[in-house]
Design a protein around this motif. Sequence first.
Motif, mmCIF file in Angstrom:
data_model
loop_
_atom_site.group_PDB
_atom_site.id
_atom_site.type_symbol
_atom_site.label_atom_id
_atom_site.label_comp_id
_atom_site.label_asym_id
_atom_site.label_seq_id
_atom_site.Cartn_x
_atom_site.Cartn_y
_atom_site.Cartn_z
ATOM 1 N N TYR A 69 -28.642 9.342 6.907
ATOM 2 C CA TYR A 69 -27.537 10.117 6.352
ATOM 3 C C TYR A 69 -28.089 11.501 6.055
ATOM 4 O O TYR A 69 -29.147 11.646 5.457
ATOM 5 N N THR A 102 -25.428 6.712 10.148
ATOM 6 C CA THR A 102 -25.625 5.623 11.110
ATOM 7 C C THR A 102 -26.444 4.532 10.438
ATOM 8 O O THR A 102 -27.219 4.810 9.512
ATOM 9 N N ASN A 107 -21.438 3.409 12.368
ATOM 10 C CA ASN A 107 -21.337 4.870 12.429
ATOM 11 C C ASN A 107 -20.217 5.326 11.514
ATOM 12 O O ASN A 107 -19.210 4.635 11.375
ATOM 13 N N GLY A 108 -20.396 6.507 10.923
ATOM 14 C CA GLY A 108 -19.352 7.079 10.095
ATOM 15 C C GLY A 108 -19.679 8.505 9.727
ATOM 16 O O GLY A 108 -20.733 9.041 10.100
ATOM 17 N N GLU A 109 -18.775 9.140 8.992
ATOM 18 C CA GLU A 109 -18.970 10.502 8.506
ATOM 19 C C GLU A 109 -18.511 10.572 7.064
ATOM 20 O O GLU A 109 -17.623 9.826 6.649
ATOM 21 N N TYR A 110 -19.116 11.483 6.316
ATOM 22 C CA TYR A 110 -18.720 11.705 4.930
ATOM 23 C C TYR A 110 -18.709 13.201 4.649
ATOM 24 O O TYR A 110 -19.353 13.992 5.336
ATOM 25 N N VAL A 137 -18.867 6.193 2.539
ATOM 26 C CA VAL A 137 -18.690 6.416 3.973
ATOM 27 C C VAL A 137 -17.808 5.320 4.560
ATOM 28 O O VAL A 137 -18.091 4.134 4.389
ATOM 29 N N TYR A 153 -18.459 20.284 4.488
ATOM 30 C CA TYR A 153 -18.679 19.958 5.886
ATOM 31 C C TYR A 153 -18.865 18.453 6.029
ATOM 32 O O TYR A 153 -19.112 17.756 5.058
ATOM 33 N N LEU A 154 -18.747 17.962 7.275
ATOM 34 C CA LEU A 154 -18.929 16.544 7.554
ATOM 35 C C LEU A 154 -20.378 16.270 7.936
ATOM 36 O O LEU A 154 -20.979 17.007 8.711
ATOM 37 N N GLU A 155 -20.922 15.203 7.377
ATOM 38 C CA GLU A 155 -22.288 14.771 7.682
ATOM 39 C C GLU A 155 -22.199 13.382 8.307
ATOM 40 O O GLU A 155 -21.343 12.588 7.948
ATOM 41 N N LYS A 156 -23.100 13.083 9.220
ATOM 42 C CA LYS A 156 -23.081 11.801 9.929
ATOM 43 C C LYS A 156 -23.895 10.730 9.191
ATOM 44 O O LYS A 156 -24.878 11.025 8.535
#
Length: 134
Positions: free
Chosen positions: A120, A103, A83-86, A62, A98-101
């Motif tokens: 996650y 924190t 914060n980020g997305e993967y 991430v 798809y994108l998952e968050k």
Amino acid sequence: MSTLKEPKSLIESAYLTKGTIGNVGMPGAPIAHFSLVVNAASGTVSGMVEITQAIDSKPIEVKVTGNIRYTGYGEVTKIVSLNGEYVVSVPPPAIGSYLEKFTAYMDINNEWNGTGGFTYGNQKVDDVPVKSEK
């Protein structure tokens, strides 16, 4: 008279930190390994987090950004939020991704040790150790 020294440039106020969030050594526990560049002057953080878990063979990578706040007192001298997305790929027979968050938070001392947690997907890990890799 203050003993704090002002940085001469933005580069002098930036540093790299690495460590883990999670119960390292506990079988099956998810662990977030972080490698972050901290810009102390602006209070921003950016870098990479890799989530590993013994029961899942492929780590999740991430790219993260966040903030660092300085408390100035007590054992918790820094509070960090990330914060980020993967990307998550759907297993066959379905097609797609798809994108998952992601924190994370860390309540740490000057050596980057303390407690924290991260989320996650539908996984939530709270109140676990944060350890620096110094």
